[in-house]
Design an enzyme around this catalytic site. Structure first.
Site, PDB file in Angstrom:
ATOM      1  N   ARG A 288       0.819  -1.230   0.000  1.00  0.00           N
ATOM      2  CA  ARG A 288       0.000   0.000   0.000  1.00  0.00           C
ATOM      3  C   ARG A 288       0.852   1.279   0.000  1.00  0.00           C
ATOM      4  O   ARG A 288       0.493   2.279   0.613  1.00  0.00           O
ATOM      5  CB  ARG A 288      -0.941   0.030   1.210  1.00  0.00           C
ATOM      6  CG  ARG A 288      -2.054  -0.983   1.178  1.00  0.00           C
ATOM      7  CD  ARG A 288      -2.988  -0.726   0.003  1.00  0.00           C
ATOM      8  NE  ARG A 288      -4.237  -1.476   0.117  1.00  0.00           N
ATOM      9  CZ  ARG A 288      -4.427  -2.715  -0.316  1.00  0.00           C
ATOM     10  NH1 ARG A 288      -3.441  -3.364  -0.914  1.00  0.00           N
ATOM     11  NH2 ARG A 288      -5.597  -3.312  -0.185  1.00  0.00           N
TER      12      ARG A 288
ATOM     13  N   SER B 260     -10.893  -0.409   2.282  1.00  0.00           N
ATOM     14  CA  SER B 260     -10.202  -0.614   3.560  1.00  0.00           C
ATOM     15  C   SER B 260      -9.829   0.739   4.149  1.00  0.00           C
ATOM     16  O   SER B 260      -9.160   1.529   3.487  1.00  0.00           O
ATOM     17  CB  SER B 260      -8.900  -1.399   3.359  1.00  0.00           C
ATOM     18  OG  SER B 260      -9.163  -2.637   2.780  1.00  0.00           O
TER      19      SER B 260
ATOM     20  N   GLU C  36      -5.599   4.109   5.847  1.00  0.00           N
ATOM     21  CA  GLU C  36      -5.145   3.804   4.489  1.00  0.00           C
ATOM     22  C   GLU C  36      -5.456   4.894   3.470  1.00  0.00           C
ATOM     23  O   GLU C  36      -4.568   5.291   2.702  1.00  0.00           O
ATOM     24  CB  GLU C  36      -5.731   2.467   4.041  1.00  0.00           C
ATOM     25  CG  GLU C  36      -4.894   1.803   2.983  1.00  0.00           C
ATOM     26  CD  GLU C  36      -5.693   1.443   1.767  1.00  0.00           C
ATOM     27  OE1 GLU C  36      -5.068   1.124   0.775  1.00  0.00           O
ATOM     28  OE2 GLU C  36      -6.930   1.516   1.787  1.00  0.00           O
TER      29      GLU C  36
HETATM   30  N1  EPU Z   1     -11.155 -10.586   9.216  1.00  0.00           N
HETATM   31  C1  EPU Z   1     -11.863 -10.612  10.398  1.00  0.00           C
HETATM   32  N2  EPU Z   1     -12.899  -9.733  10.528  1.00  0.00           N
HETATM   33  C2  EPU Z   1     -13.266  -8.892   9.565  1.00  0.00           C
HETATM   34  C3  EPU Z   1     -12.507  -8.841   8.362  1.00  0.00           C
HETATM   35  C4  EPU Z   1     -11.453  -9.707   8.218  1.00  0.00           C
HETATM   36  O1  EPU Z   1     -11.576 -11.391  11.297  1.00  0.00           O
HETATM   37  O2  EPU Z   1     -14.236  -8.153   9.758  1.00  0.00           O
HETATM   38  C5  EPU Z   1     -10.088 -11.581   9.023  1.00  0.00           C
HETATM   39  C6  EPU Z   1     -10.588 -12.669   8.073  1.00  0.00           C
HETATM   40  O3  EPU Z   1     -11.172 -13.682   8.786  1.00  0.00           O
HETATM   41  C7  EPU Z   1      -9.356 -13.108   7.364  1.00  0.00           C
HETATM   42  C8  EPU Z   1      -8.449 -11.917   7.419  1.00  0.00           C
HETATM   43  O4  EPU Z   1      -9.010 -10.980   8.328  1.00  0.00           O
HETATM   44  O5  EPU Z   1      -8.732 -14.137   8.071  1.00  0.00           O
HETATM   45  C9  EPU Z   1      -8.257 -11.285   6.050  1.00  0.00           C
HETATM   46  O6  EPU Z   1      -9.510 -10.794   5.594  1.00  0.00           O
HETATM   47  P1  EPU Z   1      -9.767 -10.448   4.070  1.00  0.00           P
HETATM   48  O7  EPU Z   1      -9.407 -11.603   3.207  1.00  0.00           O
HETATM   49  O8  EPU Z   1     -11.152  -9.912   3.942  1.00  0.00           O
HETATM   50  O9  EPU Z   1      -8.699  -9.353   3.720  1.00  0.00           O
HETATM   51  P2  EPU Z   1      -8.162  -8.070   4.483  1.00  0.00           P
HETATM   52  O10 EPU Z   1      -6.762  -8.310   4.902  1.00  0.00           O
HETATM   53  O11 EPU Z   1      -9.131  -7.640   5.525  1.00  0.00           O
HETATM   54  C10 EPU Z   1      -7.100  -7.043   2.334  1.00  0.00           C
HETATM   55  C11 EPU Z   1      -7.118  -5.730   1.588  1.00  0.00           C
HETATM   56  C12 EPU Z   1      -8.413  -5.584   0.793  1.00  0.00           C
HETATM   57  C13 EPU Z   1      -8.531  -6.759  -0.165  1.00  0.00           C
HETATM   58  C14 EPU Z   1      -8.508  -8.071   0.642  1.00  0.00           C
HETATM   59  C15 EPU Z   1      -8.557  -9.289  -0.226  1.00  0.00           C
HETATM   60  C16 EPU Z   1      -5.776  -4.211   2.945  1.00  0.00           C
HETATM   61  C17 EPU Z   1      -5.764  -2.995   3.811  1.00  0.00           C
HETATM   62  N3  EPU Z   1      -6.978  -4.618   2.505  1.00  0.00           N
HETATM   63  O12 EPU Z   1      -8.155  -6.984   3.297  1.00  0.00           O
HETATM   64  O13 EPU Z   1      -8.315  -4.381   0.032  1.00  0.00           O
HETATM   65  O14 EPU Z   1      -9.727  -6.688  -0.924  1.00  0.00           O
HETATM   66  O15 EPU Z   1      -7.275  -8.111   1.422  1.00  0.00           O
HETATM   67  O16 EPU Z   1      -7.316  -9.514  -0.780  1.00  0.00           O
HETATM   68  O17 EPU Z   1      -4.719  -4.757   2.673  1.00  0.00           O
HETATM   69  C18 EPU Z   1      -8.917  -2.095  -0.115  1.00  0.00           C
HETATM   70  O18 EPU Z   1      -7.729  -1.837  -0.101  1.00  0.00           O
HETATM   71  O19 EPU Z   1      -9.792  -1.196  -0.196  1.00  0.00           O
HETATM   72  C19 EPU Z   1      -9.347  -3.480   0.005  1.00  0.00           C
HETATM   73  C20 EPU Z   1     -10.632  -3.811   0.104  1.00  0.00           C
END
Ligand code: EPU
Length: 353
Positions: free
Chosen positions: A179, A253, A349
């Site tokens: 990012r 995010s 972010e």
């Molecule tokens: N999780 C929770 N609670 C929640 C959300 C997530 O416990 O409410 C846990 C999930 O269970 C999972 C882990 O967090 O084990 C990862 O969750 P997720 O796959 O949804 O991805 P993220 O790390 O929360 C990142 C990016 C997203 C992208 C997703 C999918 C960042 C800041 N965000 O989110 O990017 O879509 O991975 O690859 O790195 C964005 O930048 O706007 C965005 C949506």
């Protein structure tokens, strides 16, 4: 209200129009009410170069905007906001394996991704349905489902806002990391991105390791998914987890996933056995901020008119009534609580004004 520009004696030849006291609400997806002292939409490099030399630009602070999906205006902006609508796509080179496409900054990201897949050019499928413009993609090195845009970028074309000179940044010059790029780091406010070149492959090399993809295809009974299948599944996953910015004000995010040392991670693991993590190559650990925020009980809750999205705690939403102070208040509440529980300081972010 509109104003004349730096050609007072021949306004009609001006390649751009500057509006005064323009509402920014339609120009950022979080949808806060804010006004720009000056606002201008630019649809060509010539117009951009003329604007950069003009008195309104030279005498005021500035912000460049794509589709405003990663920028929030929490207050009125006293300078000039410039929305980049420069469009176009051209093939730069091609060999048996790869094709390089140069895409202008104002093109919509997802439309471009769909175009590449329909043309048989692969690599961007995991980045399907990310809101925003092509020119904004390198700034925060957009990433999703195990791919970051830096993996596909050959070059970034940018204009020095002080000299008007064009500079080509090779991928290695962009200081890309999670990012992050030089365009929101050391060169912030120095360059405006006008085009991005992508190196795509003619044979798909699918990346299916991210949790959710393999499971998704298993449940669909698809043993050999195509790149289009990957794109479709990711569109479905995103639609199921993330609010549509056309319907609910949000900026994706709202926090970065924090990266912590192995020592801190092991300490936290003793306290919170169920903590989620992703081990990085440098022996650090990336912790999902969504998990930290959910653990603190915020998921689905509201802090005044700011909601914490019920399906993904990393996303803040605007009830429609929120103002800038509400956003700052909600951010403070969430970051303080996460810091208290985990001794981790969450970083916001999006770019916030
Ligand atoms: N999780 C929770 N609670 C929640 C959300 C997530 O416990 O409410 C846990 C999930 O269970 C999972 C882990 O967090 O084990 C990862 O969750 P997720 O796959 O949804 O991805 P993220 O790390 O929360 C990142 C990016 C997203 C992208 C997703 C999918 C960042 C800041 N965000 O989110 O990017 O879509 O991975 O690859 O790195 C964005 O930048 O706007 C965005 C949506």
């Amino acid at each position: 209200m509109t104003s004349g520009l730096e050609h007072p004696d021949n306004i009609s030849v001006s390649p751009y129009l500057i509006r005064e006291y323009a509402s920014l609400k339609p120009f950022h997806t979080f949808g806060l009410s804010a006004t720009a002292r000056f606002f201008c939409e630019i649809d060509s490099e010539e117009a951009l170069l003329a604007l950069l030399k003009g008195p309104v630009f030279v005498e005021n602070s500035h912000v460049f905007l794509g589709e405003g999906s990663n920028t929030l205006f929490t207050r009125d902006f006293s300078g000039i906001v410039v929305r980049l609508n420069i469009m176009g796509l051209q093939q730069v080179s091609e060999d048996e394996q790869c094709i390089t496409l140069k895409v202008s900054a104002g093109e919509n990201w997802h439309s471009f991704v769909k175009y590449t897949l329909n043309s048989g050019y692969y690599g961007l499928e995991n980045l399907s349905l990310i809101p925003g413009s092509v020119g904004a993609a390198p700034v925060q090195n957009i990433g999703a489902y195990g791919v970051e845009v830096k993996d596909l970028i050959a070059e970034v074309e940018a204009i020095d806002i002080y000299s008007g000179a064009k500079r080509i940044f090779k991928n290695r010059d962009c200081d890309f990391s999670y990012r992050h790029s030089c365009f929101k780091g050391e060169l912030e406010n120095r360059y405006v991105i006008t085009a991005v070149s992508f190196c795509l492959t003619k044979a798909p090399k699918l990346k299916l390791e991210y949790a959710g993809l393999t499971e998704g295809f298993e449940s669909q009974g698809l043993r050999k998914p195509t790149a289009l299948d990957v794109s479709d599944l990711i569109c479905d996953l995103r639609k199921s987890k993330l609010p549509d910015p056309d319907k609910i004000g949000n900026a994706g995010s709202f926090f970065k996933n924090p990266i912590i040392s192995a020592a801190q991670y092991f300490k936290l693991q003793e306290q919170f056995a169920e903590i989620k993590s992703f081990k990085l190559k440098n022996n650090k650990y990336k912790i999902p901020a969504g998990w930290l925020i959910e653990y603190c009980g915020f998921k689905g809750a509201s802090i005044g008119p700011i909601g914490i999205y019920e399906k993904q705690a990393l996303v803040l939403i605007n009830s429609g009534e929120a103002n800038g102070a509400d956003v700052h208040h909600a951010v403070k509440q969430i970051t303080s609580r996460v810091s208290f529980e985990f001794d981790i300081l969450l970083e916001v972010e999006p770019i916030i004004f």
